[in-house]
Design an enzyme around this catalytic site. Sequence first.
Site, short mmCIF file in Angstrom:
data_model
loop_
_atom_site.label_atom_id
_atom_site.label_comp_id
_atom_site.label_asym_id
_atom_site.label_seq_id
_atom_site.Cartn_x
_atom_site.Cartn_y
_atom_site.Cartn_z
N HIS A 1 0.70 -1.19 -0.15
CA HIS A 1 -0.08 0.08 0.00
C HIS A 1 0.64 1.26 0.05
O HIS A 1 1.91 1.21 0.28
CB HIS A 1 -0.90 -0.27 0.91
N CYS B 1 6.16 6.20 4.47
CA CYS B 1 4.87 5.33 4.30
C CYS B 1 4.19 5.90 3.40
O CYS B 1 3.21 5.33 2.64
CB CYS B 1 4.14 5.29 5.54
N HIS C 1 5.09 0.32 -0.28
CA HIS C 1 5.89 -0.72 0.72
C HIS C 1 4.73 -1.82 1.11
O HIS C 1 3.59 -1.46 0.68
CB HIS C 1 6.35 0.13 2.02
N HIS D 1 3.53 -5.20 3.75
CA HIS D 1 3.69 -5.66 5.04
C HIS D 1 3.05 -7.11 5.01
O HIS D 1 2.24 -7.46 4.12
CB HIS D 1 2.52 -5.03 5.96
N HIS E 1 -1.66 -10.74 -1.19
CA HIS E 1 -1.17 -10.10 -2.38
C HIS E 1 -2.02 -9.09 -3.06
O HIS E 1 -2.18 -9.31 -4.40
CB HIS E 1 -0.46 -11.25 -3.21
N GLU F 1 0.81 -4.56 11.73
CA GLU F 1 1.33 -3.86 10.31
C GLU F 1 3.06 -4.63 10.58
O GLU F 1 3.56 -5.05 9.59
CB GLU F 1 1.46 -2.56 10.41
#
Length: 136
Positions: free
Chosen positions: A15, A24, A28, A30, A75, A126
């Site tokens: 995201h 952020c 990137h 998680h 994904h 996260e």
Amino acid sequence: MPWKLSTEFTFDSAHIIEGYDGPCGRLHGHTYRVRMELESERLRPSAHVRRGIMVADFKSLKWAKKDVDQGGLDHMFLNEHPELGDDTTAEVVAAYLHRETMRRIHADLEESDDGADLKLRVLLWETPESCCEYWE
């Protein structure tokens, strides 16, 4: 509440937090860890067993770990999700997981059951150190 059903799972997603002044704000990903806790005052049937012997089916709590092509979040580029869009913070994702899980659970209930006693708590990590908790 006499019963509490708990399960944990992970899913991997990417995201961007639009408008974020820092890392952020760039693409990137998680490995999200999710814990679902569902409480109920009584046992119910499920889509897979018609006797009242479950709080809910574990499958209904773990839907998000499925691949995006199967209706889950694994994904996925979260910013492309129609209910999330540019708002992909842990807080917003946790609230979405709660809302969608409750929708799925209620869809499986018998017509005479309003599910008013069902209480869901969603914990979303996260990172191993950063968690958001959502409940109603």
